[in-house]
Design an enzyme around this catalytic site. Structure first.
Site, PDB file in Angstrom:
ATOM      1  N   GLY A 210      17.518 -97.041 -25.452  1.00  0.00           N
ATOM      2  CA  GLY A 210      17.180 -96.900 -26.904  1.00  0.00           C
ATOM      3  C   GLY A 210      18.301 -96.054 -27.908  1.00  0.00           C
TER       4      GLY A 210
ATOM      5  N   ASP B 220      10.445 -87.024 -27.781  1.00  0.00           N
ATOM      6  CA  ASP B 220       8.752 -87.229 -27.966  1.00  0.00           C
ATOM      7  C   ASP B 220       8.315 -85.832 -27.356  1.00  0.00           C
ATOM      8  OD1 ASP B 220       6.236 -87.617 -28.297  1.00  0.00           O
ATOM      9  OD2 ASP B 220       6.346 -89.474 -27.364  1.00  0.00           O
TER      10      ASP B 220
HETATM   11  P1  IMP Z   1      10.070 -88.163 -24.237  1.00  0.00           P
HETATM   12  O1  IMP Z   1      10.551 -87.924 -22.707  1.00  0.00           O
HETATM   13  O2  IMP Z   1       8.576 -88.274 -24.206  1.00  0.00           O
HETATM   14  O3  IMP Z   1      10.640 -87.128 -25.009  1.00  0.00           O
HETATM   15  O4  IMP Z   1      10.580 -89.721 -24.793  1.00  0.00           O
HETATM   16  C1  IMP Z   1      11.570 -89.868 -24.773  1.00  0.00           C
HETATM   17  C2  IMP Z   1      12.126 -91.461 -24.708  1.00  0.00           C
HETATM   18  O5  IMP Z   1      11.029 -92.210 -24.846  1.00  0.00           O
HETATM   19  C3  IMP Z   1      12.727 -91.556 -25.939  1.00  0.00           C
HETATM   20  O6  IMP Z   1      14.378 -91.590 -25.352  1.00  0.00           O
HETATM   21  C4  IMP Z   1      12.697 -92.999 -26.466  1.00  0.00           C
HETATM   22  O7  IMP Z   1      13.391 -94.035 -25.480  1.00  0.00           O
HETATM   23  C5  IMP Z   1      10.978 -93.246 -26.017  1.00  0.00           C
HETATM   24  N1  IMP Z   1      10.318 -92.929 -26.916  1.00  0.00           N
HETATM   25  C6  IMP Z   1       9.932 -91.608 -27.502  1.00  0.00           C
HETATM   26  N2  IMP Z   1       9.074 -92.072 -28.623  1.00  0.00           N
HETATM   27  C7  IMP Z   1       9.057 -93.283 -28.978  1.00  0.00           C
HETATM   28  C8  IMP Z   1       8.822 -93.982 -29.999  1.00  0.00           C
HETATM   29  O8  IMP Z   1       8.193 -93.722 -31.145  1.00  0.00           O
HETATM   30  N3  IMP Z   1       9.263 -95.385 -30.023  1.00  0.00           N
HETATM   31  C9  IMP Z   1       9.968 -95.996 -29.113  1.00  0.00           C
HETATM   32  N4  IMP Z   1      10.238 -95.258 -27.981  1.00  0.00           N
HETATM   33  C10 IMP Z   1       9.924 -93.991 -27.938  1.00  0.00           C
HETATM   34 MG    MG Z   2      15.482 -93.107 -24.794  1.00  0.00          MG
END
Ligand code: IMP
Ligand code: MG
Length: 192
Positions: free
Chosen positions: A59, A117
């Site tokens: 990403g 997120d």
């Molecule tokens: P977390 O572990 O929930 O903080 O998510 C982190 C990873 O999930 C990020 O580095 C993104 O690659 C992916 N991610 C989180 N939110 C989104 C979104 O709204 N769209 C697309 N990818 C997301």
């Molecule tokens: Mg990511």
């Protein structure tokens, strides 16, 4: 069924992927100015240091390339692959990290993340790095969803705080689609 709008058809205010409609949210000119101000801060804060930028794939690719082109201090670049979403819009919390055999000992690490997120991906990565002998570990995140964090994550550089909507574009995908969009889109409506 709505017609799928290809990510390559830019200029659209709406994109449709798998019947999910996304609307334009952050345009490229705003992305560019966020990147520019983050790069300026890092160039100042890390003057005289030799940081190692750790790009979290996939990403962060677009953000990382853009910001690193504006970094004027000497630095190193490494990558780590993190996977937690699958084809869903919520993080599974099951984070798979593939980190090559990089020597982090004594280094000032700056993690480059696209979006925070739940914070679980970053939390797992920092836990892995904690025992690496790194001198310092900081994070730069292009976007951060407010009020979504399930873990205590301290992010020194945040590009923009956004509501907890699902977003695509500028490296971010939905089921691997939409990464190549130059603007960022947020989810507007789901299939009936
Ligand atoms: P977390 O572990 O929930 O903080 O998510 C982190 C990873 O999930 C990020 O580095 C993104 O690659 C992916 N991610 C989180 N939110 C989104 C979104 O709204 N769209 C697309 N990818 C997301
Ligand atoms: Mg990511």
């Amino acid at each position: 069924m709505k017609k799928e709008v290809l990510a390559a058809e830019t200029g659209h205010n709406e994109i449709v992927i798998k019947d999910y409609t996304f609307e334009k949210f952050i345009v490229k000119s705003e992305i560019d100015s966020i990147v520019h101000s983050l790069a300026r801060r890092i160039n100042i804060d890390y003057q005289g240091k030799y940081p190692l930028f750790l790009i979290v794939l996939k990403g962060s690719i677009f953000f990382a390339v853009d910001i690193l082109r504006e970094i004027t201090i000497d630095c190193e670049i490494e990558t780590v692959t993190a996977k937690s979403y699958g084809d869903e819009m919520v993080s599974s919390g099951n984070v798979l990290l593939s980190l090559s055999n990089v020597k982090f000992s004594g280094k000032d690490i700056i993690i480059i993340e696209d979006i925070i997120d739940s914070g679980l991906t970053l939390h797992s990565l920092i836990n892995r790095l904690k025992h690496s002998g790194a001198k310092s570990i900081e994070t730069i995140a292009f976007l951060m969803k407010t009020g979504q964090q399930k873990t205590n994550v301290d992010i020194k550089y945040v590009g923009k705080n956004i509501p907890p909507d699902f977003v695509i574009g500028y490296g971010l995908d939905y089921a691997e689609k939409g990464r190549n969009l130059p603007d960022i889109y947020k989810l507007k409506s789901v299939p009936d």
